[in-house]
Design a protein around this motif. Structure first.
Motif, PDB file in Angstrom:
ATOM      1  N   ARG A  57      -0.600  -4.155  -3.842  1.00 32.76           N
ATOM      2  CA  ARG A  57      -0.689  -3.414  -2.578  1.00 32.76           C
ATOM      3  C   ARG A  57      -1.219  -4.269  -1.443  1.00 32.76           C
ATOM      4  O   ARG A  57      -1.550  -3.761  -0.374  1.00 32.76           O
ATOM      5  N   CYS A  58      -1.297  -5.583  -1.668  1.00 32.37           N
ATOM      6  CA  CYS A  58      -1.834  -6.462  -0.634  1.00 32.37           C
ATOM      7  C   CYS A  58      -0.872  -7.615  -0.402  1.00 32.37           C
ATOM      8  O   CYS A  58      -0.258  -8.124  -1.342  1.00 32.37           O
ATOM      9  N   PHE A  59      -0.751  -8.028   0.865  1.00 34.72           N
ATOM     10  CA  PHE A  59       0.250  -9.012   1.248  1.00 34.72           C
ATOM     11  C   PHE A  59      -0.353 -10.029   2.212  1.00 34.72           C
ATOM     12  O   PHE A  59      -1.288  -9.726   2.955  1.00 34.72           O
ATOM     13  N   GLU A  60       0.224 -11.214   2.205  1.00 31.78           N
ATOM     14  CA  GLU A  60      -0.088 -12.186   3.240  1.00 31.78           C
ATOM     15  C   GLU A  60       0.744 -11.840   4.467  1.00 31.78           C
ATOM     16  O   GLU A  60       1.948 -11.621   4.374  1.00 31.78           O
ATOM     17  N   ASN A  61       0.098 -11.772   5.618  1.00 36.46           N
ATOM     18  CA  ASN A  61       0.799 -11.369   6.842  1.00 36.46           C
ATOM     19  C   ASN A  61       1.703 -12.498   7.324  1.00 36.46           C
ATOM     20  O   ASN A  61       1.230 -13.545   7.755  1.00 36.46           O
TER      21      ASN A  61
END
Length: 499
Positions: A214-218
């Motif tokens: 649920r987490c990403f590099e922008n």
């Protein structure tokens, strides 16, 4: 490029699912990982006279044993130092058994000029502070100023939070596997990683997705397909209308910065809502921006009814008096059918910290407008003191907790800005720059967010895009940047994204 950020537990699950799917087994993955480390050493430092390999007792150490074997087979002089033998029966023990390099105790490790140090002591899953001989080895390495290749993460850096667990290596290059971890992007750990190389060891994208990440590099590549591009028959109101509330006669600049940024970021129309006493000050500086008098809620309602803006920006330059927070609550209460989203920044956030109970209650209403909050560290602590005070939470976890509590998108600003939404999705920004540490830059960010929302870009993607564009504009301008430079610097950034 893949953008998912895997926590240590998610990475362990990806390993497990990959092994379960076959045909590769655990030692097979370890051989691939160690091979990737050896490749980086050989390609980046072909003239190194020796490699000192530091191995821990777990899988990180197992990767080191593989790398040591392959480097030795390539003709590199390798010395191997270990804290302890790998646990019997595990993949690391198999890797150690395959490595013929003599093992020396870590206490004998003394880096010298010309060597390369490979840190394979502890990886992303470290859960307690380092101590004893490991801390001494880190101190000797960091003071020797020799190149360091870290396996997965520099030992001492938490893969989940980026916190330094007592002490940590200062890596020249960090080789991680399949995906980056939050600790590669969150400070202070980010500063310890050096260049981060993501090695493909055969973990499929579908398996990464199965971990429920649920987490990403922008990065633009994942939100660019949703970046607004006006059709040929667009007109100014179809491109979105943004309203920005101005402060009094001596505090009008912040609103103008937001307004100009909204216009440069693509909003078709932007109106500054100015107190009567500040009309002359604003009029002297505005040309393409619409100016409208607004002293009361009724004035604001008349504007909303007549112009129907999609988004309002509230906070920059308004002051932190209690009535500022009251007015923000009133705006939220009348939003339904009048505007779609509210961007709250600066004084808007601080003023609401004096009305926290009423604010959080208002955010539970089913007709509450979409809300974006853009706090820096101090503003975050004022509005969410309990969350900010919880030392067990990482910046990522704090942003997620605040987003859920406020039912809002949180842009938790800083060199490692975190963007979080109430459903648990989050992104960590990677292109931050100290050039943005200048008064007024946050006001510009609010305007960019508003412009993208007004053009109907989905809210999470709009917030992420705005943060990236903000930093990219600063970097393109370069040293000497002040906030007034940012709106015009956005021109080139928007052109690149729209092309």
């Amino acid at each position: 490029m893949a953008f998912e950020l895997l926590t240590p537990s998610e990475m362990a699950e990806a390993d497990r699912l990959t092994i379960a799917a076959g045909p590769v087994d655990g030692i097979g993955l370890m051989r691939r990982a160690g091979g990737s480390v050896a490749d980086v050493v050989l390609k980046r430092f072909p003239g190194a006279k020796a490699v000192h390999m530091l191995c821990g007792p777990g899988n990180n150490g197992g990767d080191g044993y593989v790398a040591a074997r392959l480097l030795a087979e390539s003709g590199v002089a390798v010395r191997l130092f270990a804290t302890a033998a790998p646990r019997s029966g595990g993949d690391a023990a198999l890797a150690a058994a395959e490595c013929s390099v003599m093992v020396e105790p870590l206490a004998a490790f003394a880096p010298e000029s010309g060597v390369i140090v490979v840190d394979a002591l502890y990886g992303a899953g470290l859960s307690k502070p380092l101590d004893g001989e490991v801390v001494e080895a880190i101190a000797r390495t960091n003071s020797a100023v020799v190149p360091v290749i870290a396996v997965d993460l520099p030992s001492g850096v938490s893969g989940a939070s980026g916190e330094i667990m007592g002490s940590a290596f200062q890596a020249t290059v960090t080789v991680t596997f399949a995906r980056k971890k939050p600790g590669h992007l969150l400070y202070p750990g980010r500063a310890q990683c050096g260049e981060v190389v993501v090695a493909d060891i055969g973990i499929a994208a579908a398996i990464v997705g199965a971990t429920s990440v649920r987490c990403f590099e922008n990065d633009p590549a994942w939100w660019r397909p949703r970046f607004p591009s006006p059709p040929n028959d667009a007109h100014k109101y179809s491109r979105g209308h943004v309203g920005v509330f101005s402060g009094g006669p001596s505090a009008t600049g912040a609103a103008r910065l937001s307004a100009m940024a909204a216009a440069r970021a693509g909003a078709g129309a932007v109106t500054v809502l100015s107190p009567g006493a500040a009309l002359a000050a604003n009029a002297a500086h505005l040309t393409s921006i619409i100016l409208r008098r607004s002293d009361t809620l009724q004035d604001a309602l008349a504007f909303l009814g007549a112009r129907k803006p999609e988004v309002l920006v509230y906070g920059p330059g308004l002051g932190s008096e209690p009535e500022i927070g009251r007015f923000a609550l009133e705006l939220m209460s009348v939003a339904e059918g009048r505007f779609g989203a509210l961007v709250l920044d600066a004084d808007g956030i601080t003023s609401l910290s004096h009305r926290r109970a009423a604010f959080f209650e208002a955010r539970k209403r089913p007709n509450a407008p979409a809300l974006v909050l853009t706090p820096h560290h101090g503003e975050f602590g004022r509005l969410f003191p309990e969350i900010a005070a919880d030392a067990s939470l990482s910046k990522l976890e704090r942003a997620r907790a605040a987003a859920a509590k406020a039912n809002a998108i949180i842009i938790y600003k800083g060199p490692d800005t975190v963007i979080a939404v109430p459903d648990g999705r989050a992104a960590i920004n990677a292109n931050g720059t100290p050039l943005l540490a200048t008064a007024g830059s946050g006001d510009v960010l609010s305007g960019i967010v508003a412009a993208l929302l007004a053009q109907r870009m989905p809210a999470f993607e709009a917030a992420c895009a705005a943060v990236w564009m903000h930093a990219e504009a600063a970097q393109r301008f370069g040293p000497g940047l002040i906030a007034e430079d940012l709106p015009l610097a956005l021109r080139e950034v928007v052109a690149r994204l729209s092309g």
